[in-house]
Each structure stands twice: as C-alpha cells, then as structure tokens.
Design a protein around this motif. Structure first.
Motif, mmCIF file in Angstrom:
data_model
loop_
_atom_site.group_PDB
_atom_site.id
_atom_site.type_symbol
_atom_site.label_atom_id
_atom_site.label_comp_id
_atom_site.label_asym_id
_atom_site.label_seq_id
_atom_site.Cartn_x
_atom_site.Cartn_y
_atom_site.Cartn_z
ATOM 1 N N UNK A 138 0.837 -1.216 0.000
ATOM 2 C CA UNK A 138 0.000 0.000 0.000
ATOM 3 C C UNK A 138 0.855 1.243 0.000
ATOM 4 N N UNK A 139 1.875 1.317 0.916
ATOM 5 C CA UNK A 139 2.690 2.528 0.995
ATOM 6 C C UNK A 139 3.630 2.649 -0.192
ATOM 7 N N UNK A 140 3.997 1.455 -0.761
ATOM 8 C CA UNK A 140 4.892 1.501 -1.921
ATOM 9 C C UNK A 140 4.168 2.112 -3.108
ATOM 10 N N UNK A 141 2.893 1.839 -3.208
ATOM 11 C CA UNK A 141 2.123 2.343 -4.344
ATOM 12 C C UNK A 141 1.597 3.763 -4.103
ATOM 13 N N UNK A 142 1.128 4.034 -2.885
ATOM 14 C CA UNK A 142 0.409 5.305 -2.656
ATOM 15 C C UNK A 142 1.075 6.196 -1.607
ATOM 16 N N UNK A 143 2.050 5.624 -0.864
ATOM 17 C CA UNK A 143 2.668 6.392 0.202
ATOM 18 C C UNK A 143 1.869 6.282 1.485
ATOM 19 N N UNK A 144 0.579 6.010 1.372
ATOM 20 C CA UNK A 144 -0.316 5.832 2.520
ATOM 21 C C UNK A 144 -1.590 5.160 2.037
ATOM 22 N N UNK A 145 -2.364 4.600 2.957
ATOM 23 C CA UNK A 145 -3.621 3.977 2.548
ATOM 24 C C UNK A 145 -4.210 3.109 3.629
ATOM 25 N N UNK A 146 -5.434 2.541 3.317
ATOM 26 C CA UNK A 146 -6.191 1.725 4.271
ATOM 27 C C UNK A 146 -6.029 0.256 3.899
ATOM 28 N N UNK A 147 -5.972 -0.565 4.930
ATOM 29 C CA UNK A 147 -5.858 -2.014 4.731
ATOM 30 C C UNK A 147 -6.846 -2.686 5.683
ATOM 31 N N UNK A 148 -7.658 -3.619 5.138
ATOM 32 C CA UNK A 148 -8.620 -4.367 5.949
ATOM 33 C C UNK A 148 -8.079 -5.769 6.170
ATOM 34 N N UNK A 149 -8.248 -6.296 7.428
ATOM 35 C CA UNK A 149 -7.731 -7.622 7.774
ATOM 36 C C UNK A 149 -8.409 -8.097 9.036
ATOM 37 N N UNK A 164 -9.537 -2.406 10.434
ATOM 38 C CA UNK A 164 -9.099 -1.549 9.335
ATOM 39 C C UNK A 164 -7.985 -0.663 9.876
ATOM 40 N N UNK A 165 -6.883 -0.633 9.166
ATOM 41 C CA UNK A 165 -5.744 0.190 9.590
ATOM 42 C C UNK A 165 -5.374 1.172 8.494
ATOM 43 N N UNK A 166 -4.767 2.283 8.949
ATOM 44 C CA UNK A 166 -4.230 3.269 8.018
ATOM 45 C C UNK A 166 -2.719 3.282 8.220
ATOM 46 N N UNK A 167 -1.976 3.146 7.123
ATOM 47 C CA UNK A 167 -0.507 3.116 7.191
ATOM 48 C C UNK A 167 0.048 4.222 6.318
ATOM 49 N N UNK A 168 1.259 4.717 6.782
ATOM 50 C CA UNK A 168 1.891 5.810 6.031
ATOM 51 C C UNK A 168 3.405 5.594 6.078
ATOM 52 N N UNK A 169 4.048 5.826 4.967
ATOM 53 C CA UNK A 169 5.503 5.628 4.834
ATOM 54 C C UNK A 169 6.248 6.864 5.319
ATOM 55 N N UNK A 170 7.244 6.644 6.224
ATOM 56 C CA UNK A 170 8.161 7.722 6.621
ATOM 57 C C UNK A 170 9.479 7.456 5.891
ATOM 58 N N UNK A 171 9.614 8.148 4.766
ATOM 59 C CA UNK A 171 10.697 7.834 3.830
ATOM 60 C C UNK A 171 12.123 8.033 4.414
ATOM 61 N N UNK A 172 12.397 9.063 5.254
ATOM 62 C CA UNK A 172 13.771 9.252 5.718
ATOM 63 C C UNK A 172 14.333 8.003 6.402
ATOM 64 N N UNK A 173 13.444 7.345 7.132
ATOM 65 C CA UNK A 173 13.923 6.168 7.855
ATOM 66 C C UNK A 173 13.392 4.889 7.215
ATOM 67 N N UNK A 174 12.576 5.025 6.181
ATOM 68 C CA UNK A 174 11.984 3.899 5.448
ATOM 69 C C UNK A 174 11.095 3.052 6.374
ATOM 70 N N UNK A 175 10.441 3.787 7.288
ATOM 71 C CA UNK A 175 9.527 3.130 8.242
ATOM 72 C C UNK A 175 8.079 3.274 7.755
ATOM 73 N N UNK A 176 7.313 2.302 8.149
ATOM 74 C CA UNK A 176 5.852 2.356 7.893
ATOM 75 C C UNK A 176 5.165 2.439 9.256
ATOM 76 N N UNK A 177 4.460 3.526 9.493
ATOM 77 C CA UNK A 177 3.747 3.706 10.763
ATOM 78 C C UNK A 177 2.246 3.628 10.500
ATOM 79 N N UNK A 178 1.543 3.051 11.434
ATOM 80 C CA UNK A 178 0.095 2.919 11.227
ATOM 81 C C UNK A 178 -0.680 2.703 12.517
ATOM 82 N N UNK A 179 -1.984 2.825 12.397
ATOM 83 C CA UNK A 179 -2.926 2.529 13.498
ATOM 84 C C UNK A 179 -4.213 2.012 12.882
ATOM 85 N N UNK A 180 -5.069 1.377 13.688
ATOM 86 C CA UNK A 180 -6.298 0.792 13.129
ATOM 87 C C UNK A 180 -7.490 0.912 14.070
#
Length: 739
Positions: A138-149, A164-180
């Motif tokens: 999701x973050x690779x394609x959009x940088x951020x987005x929703x994921x259901x699981x 349902x979670x929302x994730x977002x890419x923090x590019x400087x550290x190449x981290x993906x942070x999210x909450x749901x």
C-alpha cells in the motif's frame, strides 16, 4: 348516510397518518440511516488517518533533531519509538500505533514486544492475508492507505475480529507507521446511533402523528361545525322563506334601478302577476298607478341614499287594471357598506280604511245622537204642556156646540203627538230612548204582524216569510222591534214601485273569533238574525255610506223625514245588536239585523192597549216640578180628576211643604228627577228618612243615560217618561196609588 360520513371522517385521519408513517420509515431506514452509517465510517476512517499523520509528525520531529545533529540516528529513532509507544487514544486509551519497515520487519509493537525485530513477511491473519506485506504494498504504491484484515480483540487475544488500519511511509527512515480500528467498534457505535436515532425518530413520529391527528380532528370538528352552521343556516333560511310566504302582505326586494329581484307568493296573488313576469323584468313602479309612480321614484331615491322615509300610502295596480290601497315601508340593502337596493313590505289597507270609515261614521252618528238627546228634555216638557193643555181644553169645552174649538184643539193634539213621535225617533236613533224590554219570540211577533204588513205593502209585492225552527228568544222592547220591521218593510215597498218580492227571514247564528274579520264590530256570541230582503232598485256605494244618518233620504221632498233607518240603527244599537246592509244598483237591498240571544224565560208581550177610561181619585198629591208651565198643566189635570194638589218647585221646598203639612196625609209625591238644589232621587230618600208613608212616582224628559245615573230606573221604582198625555198620567197615578 350518517354512518358513511363517520367512516369517511375516520378515513381522513387514518390515511394521511399511515402514509406519513410509511414515508418516515422508508426515509429513516433506507435513506437517513444509510447516510449516517456512511458518515460514521468516513469519520472513523478519517480519524485513524489523522491520528496516523500525528504519529508520523512525531517521527518527522525527531528526524529534524537528527538532521540538526542534536541527536544521532539511533538516539532519534529510539526517542521516537519511546514516544510513539506510549501514545494511546480511544476507549480506555487502548488504541495504539505500530511501526515496521518495508522488509517487513516489526520495528515497534506497543503490547506485543515479542514481535519486535521479527520478519513478518509470512505473518498472516486467520483468513490467510499477509497483512504486513499488504502494508508494504500500500505505501509503496500510494505512500499511505487503508488495509482491511482480521486481528485479535484487545481484551481477548483468542477473539479474532475484522479491523481496518491506516498506514503511512516515513521515507527518511523507510519506516511504515500505522494505526487501526475494530469494525465491531464502529458497528457498535453505528448501532447505538441507530437505536438513538430510531428512538428519537419514533418519538418525533409519534409526536408528529399526534399533532397531525389533532390538526385533522380539529379540521374535522371545524368541518362538522361548518356543516352544522350551514345546515342551521339553510334551516333558518327555509324557515324565514316559509314565514315570508305565509305573511298576508307583499314582501319585495329591488335593485338600485327599481327592478324587482324578489317577491313572495302573496305578491302574485294580490297583484295577478306571475313568476314569468318577474323573470322578464318587473319594476316596482309597475305595481302602482300612474299618478303615484313619480312620488314612488323620489322615495326610492331617498331610500337608496340611506334616508328613511317611514310609512307611505300608495294606490296599487293589479295586472287586470283594478286597484287597491296599500301602505309600504322600505329600507336600504347594504353590501360592503354600499347601498345596492332596497327591501320592504306592502300592506293592503282596504279593510283598515273601511273600518276607519265605519268608525268615523259611527262617531258622526253618535254626535248627532248626543245633540238629539240634549234637546229632548226641554222639547219633552214643552210637548207635555201642549198635549196636556189641549186635552184638558177638549175635556172642559162642553159649551161649544159647533165643535169648532174642539176641532182646533184636536189638531193641536195631533200635531203635538207627531212631534212626540219625532222626538222618540230621534232618541231611538241616538240610543237615548227609555225602553221597556221583554223576552219575546220574533217568529210569533212576525206572524202577528203578517196581515198588517201585507196590507202595508200592497198586492203587487209578494211577501215571503221564512221562520227558523226553534228560534232563540231575545230581550227587547216589542214596540221598538215592530217599529224596525215596519220601517224596513215600508222602505222595501218604496224601493219596488212596480212590484217585486219581499222576503223576511229569521235564523239562529253563533259568531266566533274566527269570523270577526267579517263581523267587524260584533262581539262573539249567539245571535238571532232578522233579514229583510227586497228585489227593488237598490243603492250605490255613496248612498249606502249615509243610509243610517238621520234626515238622510232618497225620497222626494215631503215623502219622508229621513229618520226611519236612523231609528232602526239606534234601536238595534240600544239593544246591543248590529245592523248591516248589502245592496247594488238594480239588484235590490238586504238588511240584516243581529240581536243578542237571551237565556231568560218569559211570555211574548205586545204593545200596551190604549187607555179607554180615566179613573178619578181624592187623595193628596205633592207635585214637585221646577218647570212652571209643566207644574200648572199637571196640577190642573189632576185637580180635574178630583185629587188634592200641593205644589213645590224643587226638593228643598218640597221638604218644607211636608213639614208644614205634617198633620195632613200626603198619599203620593209626583216629582221630576232632575231639578236645581235637590233632585228627585235625593228628595225621595230624605222623605223616606222622615218615615213618611208617601208613595213616589218619578217623571223626567231626560234621556235614559241621564236618568240612569240618578238610579231611578232600578227595578221596583215607578217612573213616567215625558212627554205624556193626560190619559197616561191619570192612569199611572191611579196605578201607583193602588199598588
């Protein structure tokens, strides 16, 4: 019909309420609630996005410290992880953030530290979804987005629920942070909202329904009241119209141009016009004679100017050209403050004018009667003196062998007798004559008079007598009744110079209140009718209007006094009856007499026989008379018959005479009734107080009303009416003395 009306009223309530409920339910569950559900979902998704961005901003902050060389990379990342790990939100602060990289390796999990540093490439949820791989994609394609699981429940790791979670890419550290967020939490919130909203909606719907029902019920009530008012108005209009149609007067309305717009049925009956005439344009002026129309137009103009003119008399014109007098009263018709026409009433006053004419005629005849009664007293005294002296002269004139003096005296006596008869006629007309009523049967009287009447009318006139069976008795003076019949028969004879038919009829009749319009001045009760009908020349309306007036006659000069019918009128009225005449030119005349029925008993009485002998006497008589001539004449007559006479000119003198002759026996007091100082009745009472055994005989030339006020016409009191002849005086004196 009433039941159907009630069902219709209920349907008017149920149908709109039901439709309102249906529309509300459909709107609530198919439009409003889905919109609110989508809104909650959108709001929740936006919330976790905003929270993720706030955590992402934390990473940005510590990265800035790194770039500023305030912290090393390890220090900055460690501080950021420590800070984000303690970040909590939501119910009981149980919601959290996590961090992983793109490999994906778990960098930080707040309550599963065993996952930290673990490669999660193969970590799948119970449904087999590689959720961390999905985060990376999701973050690779959009940088951020929703994921259901699927994920374990917060307080129960053994419970797996959708998330349902929302994730977002923090590019400087190449981290993906999210909450749901847990789907069930959202659904629970949506359920609570749905329940609250449904409850609120039901309450609102119930309130609206009650309000709607109340409004509809009020409308139905108002509608019923309106229908009741309309029904009452229609009934009132119908009642008013019926009353208008029942009125014996003409009710009309006309517009400002004078065109009639409404008349009741009485108008058609009285005028001869029809409803077609009204529809074709009938003007109010068409109902009046030509000479009244201009005056009517002026009055209508004044009324249309809102000026009242009161009652107005006109002469109305029927369609056939005949006329009748009317009395009208009109008032303006207003519409929004403007006069648009007038309405009024038109009354036929023919009967009223006729009654007024009869009343004026009665007043005129009553005035003449008062005049006749007023002169009767003095005239009677003079006639008594003339007749008495003439009779006395005849009796004493024994030395005149030629008879010339006696012949002249007899002529004087006859003339005085005619004058006496004229006075009696005047008094009979004026109803002032003193009468001697008896209970009589008119059938018997007519049978006794039959021969005399046939001789009176002659052979060329056919006399028909129709006598009712079981005729009721009447109480009247027999001489007066004979006088009436004789007068009517003589008039009928004179009205048939070429012969004809004369009918005399008797009948019983009862008059009630319903018949009073015909018998205008007759009191309801039982009456005996005498009808005298001839086939003579008749009379016109002008003659009928004066027929009962004294001295009015249609005969040629010298053939009548004009007192015959006036005498009949007075006698009938004196006996509380009525006399009517109906006649037309060349159609004969009909006189109808109404005499009240009497319920007493008695025998028929005929006219008193003529006195044939003159009885004598020797008693003492006190003569009280204020008229000197009368006193002298009476004294001479009685002295001539052997009586002893003591004279007095009034009551006071009579009392003095009685005191003076207290030792002498006075057998009879002959006194006038009306005298100066003391009248005859008071004198008699004073004499009675003196305990003198003196008989009293009253005499007077006044009319019965005057005498009656003195109380001398009461039963048992002896009375002698002036004028009288010596024979009548002598007979009455003897009668009283011998009683």
């Amino acid at each position: 019909m009433k039941k159907n009306r009630i069902l219709y009223d209920y349907f008017r309530i149920i149908f709109p309420v039901s439709v309102t409920l249906l529309i509300f339910i459909v709107s609530l569950f198919f439009i409003i609630l889905p919109m609110y559900k989508n809104s909650i979902w959108d709001r929740k998704r936006e919330t976790i996005r905003e929270l993720t961005i706030s955590a992402w901003n934390t990473l940005t902050y510590y990265h800035s410290l790194e770039t500023e060389n305030k912290l090393s990379l390890e220090e900055a990342q460690s501080a950021a992880i420590s800070h984000i790990k303690i970040m909590r939100y939501g119910r009981e602060m149980k919601d959290y953030f996590w961090i992983n990289d793109k490999h994906p390796v778990m960098i930080m999990h707040p309550y599963l530290p065993e996952l930290d540093g673990t490669n999660l490439s193969n970590y799948a949820d119970p449904e087999g979804k590689l959720l961390f791989v999905e985060f990376v994609k999701t973050v690779s394609l959009q940088g951020e987005g929703y994921v259901e699981y699927m994920w374990q429940w917060q307080d129960d790791p053994g419970r797996i629920v959708p998330k349902i979670s929302f994730v977002k890419l923090f590019e400087p550290w190449n981290w993906i942070i999210g909450t749901g967020m847990y789907v069930e939490d959202v659904k629970a919130e949506i359920g609570l909202m749905t329940r609250n909203m449904t409850a609120l909606s039901v309450v609102s719907l119930f309130t609206i329904s009650l309000l709607l029902i109340y409004i509809i019920m009020q409308n139905i009530k108002s509608d019923r009241q309106r229908r009741e008012v309309d029904g009452a108005l229609r009934k009132s209009e119908l009642r008013f119209r019926e009353m208008v149609e029942l009125l014996p007067e003409i009710i009309y309305e006309m517009d400002s141009s004078g065109m009639l717009t409404f008349v009741n049925n009485q108008a058609f009956e009285m005028t001869g016009y029809s409803k077609t005439d009204l529809q074709n344009g009938l003007k109010g002026s068409d109902l009046l004679i030509e000479s009244d129309r201009e005056r009517a137009k002026k009055n209508i103009k004044r009324i249309l100017s809102a000026i009242s003119i009161g009652m107005t008399e006109y002469t109305a014109l029927r369609k056939d050209g005949s006329t009748f007098p009317v009395l009208t009263r009109s008032m303006p018709i207003f519409n929004e403050g403007r006069v648009v026409g007038l309405r009024g009433i038109m009354i036929d006053i023919s009967e009223r004018l006729q009654l007024e004419s009869q009343f004026h005629q009665a007043q005129k005849m009553e005035s003449i009667g008062r005049l006749a009664g007023g002169i009767a007293h003095d005239f009677n005294n003079l006639l008594t003196v003339i007749m008495g002296n003439a009779e006395l002269a005849i009796m004493l004139n024994s030395s005149d062998s030629s008879g010339v003096v006696e012949k002249e005296l007899m002529e004087i006596k006859k003339t005085a007798a005619r004058a006496t008869n004229l006075t009696r006629k005047l008094l009979a007309f004026s109803r002032h004559q003193i009468i001697e009523p008896h209970i009589i049967n008119l059938n018997n009287m007519l049978m006794e008079m039959d021969k005399m009447l046939r001789r009176l009318i002659g052979e060329d006139i056919e006399l028909i007598t129709l006598l009712a069976e079981e005729l009721w008795p009447v109480k009247a003076d027999p001489g007066q009744i004979e006088q009436i019949i004789t007068n009517l028969v003589v008039n009928a004879r004179d009205a048939m110079p070429n012969g004809g038919k004369l009918t005399i009829e008797t009948e019983n009749i009862s008059i009630n209140d319903d018949m009073m319009s015909y018998y205008a001045d007759t009191i309801p009760g039982d009456y005996v009718l005498i009808t005298v009908c001839d086939t003579g020349i008749g009379m016109d309306e002008a003659t009928k209007a004066h027929i009962f007036e004294p001295f009015f006659t249609t005969k040629e000069k010298g053939r009548g006094t004009g007192l015959g019918l006036a005498t009949c009128y007075g006698i009938v009225k004196q006996n509380n009856g009525n006399i009517y005449v109906t006649s037309r030119l060349n159609k004969g005349a009909k006189f109808t007499i109404y005499l009240p029925r009497t319920y007493g008993s008695g025998s028929d009485t005929t006219i008193i026989d003529k006195i044939s002998d003159l009885p004598r006497g020797s008693e003492t008589i006190l003569l009280v008379e204020d008229d000197q001539s009368m006193r002298n004449m009476v004294s001479r007559i009685l002295v001539n018959q052997g009586y002893r006479i003591i004279e007095a000119s009034h009551g006071e003198e009579a009392l003095r005479v009685i005191e003076k002759h207290s030792s002498d026996k006075i057998n009879l007091m002959l006194t006038d009734v009306i005298m100066p100082q003391m009248g005859g009745k008071e004198l008699a009472e004073r004499v009675d107080e003196l305990e003198k055994d003196i008989k009293v005989l009253f005499m007077s030339g006044y009319t019965n009303e005057t005498i009656d006020t003195q109380g001398v016409l009461e039963p048992g009191i002896k009375f002698l009416q002036k004028p009288f002849t010596p024979e009548i005086l002598i007979k009455k004196i003897r009668e009283v003395l011998d009683s």
